[in-house]
Design a protein around this motif. Structure first.
Motif, mmCIF file in Angstrom:
data_model
loop_
_atom_site.group_PDB
_atom_site.id
_atom_site.type_symbol
_atom_site.label_atom_id
_atom_site.label_comp_id
_atom_site.label_asym_id
_atom_site.label_seq_id
_atom_site.Cartn_x
_atom_site.Cartn_y
_atom_site.Cartn_z
ATOM 1 N N MET A 155 0.843 -1.184 0.000
ATOM 2 C CA MET A 155 0.000 0.000 0.000
ATOM 3 C C MET A 155 0.884 1.241 0.000
ATOM 4 S SD MET A 155 -2.745 1.190 2.861
ATOM 5 C CE MET A 155 -4.175 2.003 2.231
ATOM 6 N N ALA A 156 0.522 2.204 -0.818
ATOM 7 C CA ALA A 156 1.268 3.458 -0.906
ATOM 8 C C ALA A 156 1.067 4.275 0.369
ATOM 9 C CB ALA A 156 0.798 4.246 -2.114
ATOM 10 N N LEU A 157 1.950 5.199 0.584
ATOM 11 C CA LEU A 157 1.863 6.104 1.730
ATOM 12 C C LEU A 157 1.236 7.404 1.266
ATOM 13 C CD1 LEU A 157 2.690 6.477 4.735
ATOM 14 C CD2 LEU A 157 4.754 7.558 3.879
ATOM 15 N N GLN A 158 0.265 7.870 2.024
ATOM 16 C CA GLN A 158 -0.406 9.123 1.717
ATOM 17 C C GLN A 158 -0.291 10.027 2.926
ATOM 18 O OE1 GLN A 158 -4.659 8.762 1.100
ATOM 19 N NE2 GLN A 158 -4.614 10.402 -0.416
ATOM 20 N N ILE A 159 -0.025 11.303 2.690
ATOM 21 C CA ILE A 159 0.122 12.275 3.767
ATOM 22 C C ILE A 159 -0.886 13.394 3.531
ATOM 23 C CG2 ILE A 159 1.674 13.899 4.901
ATOM 24 C CD1 ILE A 159 3.977 12.061 3.774
ATOM 25 N N LEU A 160 -1.738 13.608 4.538
ATOM 26 C CA LEU A 160 -2.734 14.667 4.469
ATOM 27 C C LEU A 160 -2.557 15.600 5.658
ATOM 28 C CD1 LEU A 160 -5.852 12.480 3.614
ATOM 29 C CD2 LEU A 160 -4.437 13.774 2.029
ATOM 30 N N GLU A 161 -2.824 16.872 5.437
ATOM 31 C CA GLU A 161 -2.709 17.861 6.513
ATOM 32 C C GLU A 161 -4.108 18.203 7.013
ATOM 33 O OE1 GLU A 161 -2.958 21.714 8.319
ATOM 34 O OE2 GLU A 161 -3.511 21.444 6.224
ATOM 35 N N LYS A 162 -4.283 18.104 8.335
ATOM 36 C CA LYS A 162 -5.548 18.462 8.967
ATOM 37 C C LYS A 162 -5.244 19.312 10.188
ATOM 38 C CE LYS A 162 -8.175 14.397 7.614
ATOM 39 N NZ LYS A 162 -8.940 13.233 8.075
ATOM 40 N N ASN A 163 -5.672 20.557 10.166
ATOM 41 C CA ASN A 163 -5.487 21.473 11.292
ATOM 42 C C ASN A 163 -4.031 21.577 11.736
ATOM 43 O OD1 ASN A 163 -8.304 21.970 11.429
ATOM 44 N ND2 ASN A 163 -8.563 20.066 12.565
ATOM 45 N N GLY A 164 -3.123 21.623 10.785
ATOM 46 C CA GLY A 164 -1.714 21.781 11.106
ATOM 47 C C GLY A 164 -0.994 20.493 11.491
ATOM 48 N N ILE A 165 -1.708 19.374 11.487
ATOM 49 C CA ILE A 165 -1.098 18.075 11.801
ATOM 50 C C ILE A 165 -1.079 17.253 10.522
ATOM 51 C CG2 ILE A 165 -1.355 15.935 13.125
ATOM 52 C CD1 ILE A 165 -2.706 17.630 15.321
ATOM 53 N N PHE A 166 0.070 16.650 10.240
ATOM 54 C CA PHE A 166 0.228 15.841 9.038
ATOM 55 C C PHE A 166 -0.052 14.388 9.390
ATOM 56 C CE2 PHE A 166 2.592 19.670 8.456
ATOM 57 C CZ PHE A 166 2.230 20.057 7.182
ATOM 58 N N GLU A 167 -1.095 13.823 8.769
ATOM 59 C CA GLU A 167 -1.490 12.449 9.039
ATOM 60 C C GLU A 167 -0.978 11.550 7.928
ATOM 61 O OE1 GLU A 167 -5.694 12.265 9.720
ATOM 62 O OE2 GLU A 167 -5.568 13.551 11.485
ATOM 63 N N ALA A 168 -0.261 10.512 8.329
ATOM 64 C CA ALA A 168 0.288 9.554 7.376
ATOM 65 C C ALA A 168 -0.618 8.329 7.330
ATOM 66 C CB ALA A 168 1.701 9.162 7.787
ATOM 67 N N TYR A 169 -0.975 7.897 6.119
ATOM 68 C CA TYR A 169 -1.838 6.743 5.892
ATOM 69 C C TYR A 169 -1.081 5.720 5.059
ATOM 70 C CZ TYR A 169 -5.706 9.871 7.125
ATOM 71 O OH TYR A 169 -6.543 10.731 7.772
ATOM 72 N N GLY A 170 -1.169 4.452 5.428
ATOM 73 C CA GLY A 170 -0.560 3.401 4.631
ATOM 74 C C GLY A 170 0.608 2.755 5.334
ATOM 75 N N ILE A 220 3.566 14.998 13.106
ATOM 76 C CA ILE A 220 3.173 13.871 12.267
ATOM 77 C C ILE A 220 2.359 12.901 13.126
ATOM 78 C CG2 ILE A 220 3.959 11.960 10.816
ATOM 79 C CD1 ILE A 220 6.641 13.514 10.520
ATOM 80 N N ASN A 221 1.148 12.601 12.687
ATOM 81 C CA ASN A 221 0.304 11.633 13.356
ATOM 82 C C ASN A 221 0.449 10.290 12.634
ATOM 83 O OD1 ASN A 221 -1.794 10.008 14.315
ATOM 84 N ND2 ASN A 221 -3.175 11.732 14.561
ATOM 85 N N ILE A 222 0.855 9.263 13.376
ATOM 86 C CA ILE A 222 1.090 7.952 12.768
ATOM 87 C C ILE A 222 -0.029 6.953 13.078
ATOM 88 C CG2 ILE A 222 3.591 8.258 12.663
ATOM 89 C CD1 ILE A 222 3.728 6.433 15.179
ATOM 90 N N ASP A 223 -1.168 7.432 13.572
ATOM 91 C CA ASP A 223 -2.292 6.544 13.883
ATOM 92 C C ASP A 223 -2.714 5.675 12.701
ATOM 93 O OD1 ASP A 223 -2.792 6.930 16.562
ATOM 94 O OD2 ASP A 223 -4.265 8.519 16.247
ATOM 95 N N LYS A 224 -2.667 6.215 11.517
ATOM 96 C CA LYS A 224 -3.167 5.507 10.330
ATOM 97 C C LYS A 224 -2.072 4.728 9.588
ATOM 98 C CE LYS A 224 -7.181 7.497 10.847
ATOM 99 N NZ LYS A 224 -8.222 6.949 11.597
#
Length: 92
Positions: free
Chosen positions: A1-16, A42-46
């Motif tokens: 699975m590819a890695l995707q990075i999205l910004e939400k309220n100043g926090i960068f969430e990494a998915y994948g 960086i939020n690594i929850d996802k």
């Protein structure tokens, strides 16, 4: 699975997955952000899976943040294990 990075309220969430195939682009992306931002979170929850290359990528980002006098926060599930692993690298 590819890695995707999205910004939400100043926090960068990494998915994948943060692994051998995605770690270089992860470093490049956040290295660029640290040239423009004083503080990066960086939020690594996802993150579904992280391998040794992913851990090295996080160590690299910590080193870049120290070198450039930036603040890097890693938050989310597993952050304590990652912090324990990376803090050994920078212990004096």
């Amino acid at each position: 699975m590819a890695l995707q990075i999205l910004e939400k309220n100043g926090i960068f969430e990494a998915y994948g997955n943060l692994n051998t195939h995605t770690s270089r682009s992860f470093i490049v992306h956040f290295e660029y952000l640290m040239t423009t931002l004083k503080e990066v979170t960086i939020n690594i929850d996802k993150i579904k899976a992280i391998d040794a290359s992913g851990i090295r990528a996080l160590r690299t980002l910590f080193a870049i943040s120290l070198k450039n006098n930036r603040i890097l926060h890693i938050i989310g599930k597993g952050y304590k294990d990652i912090y324990a692993d990376t803090s050994k690298t920078f212990a004096i």
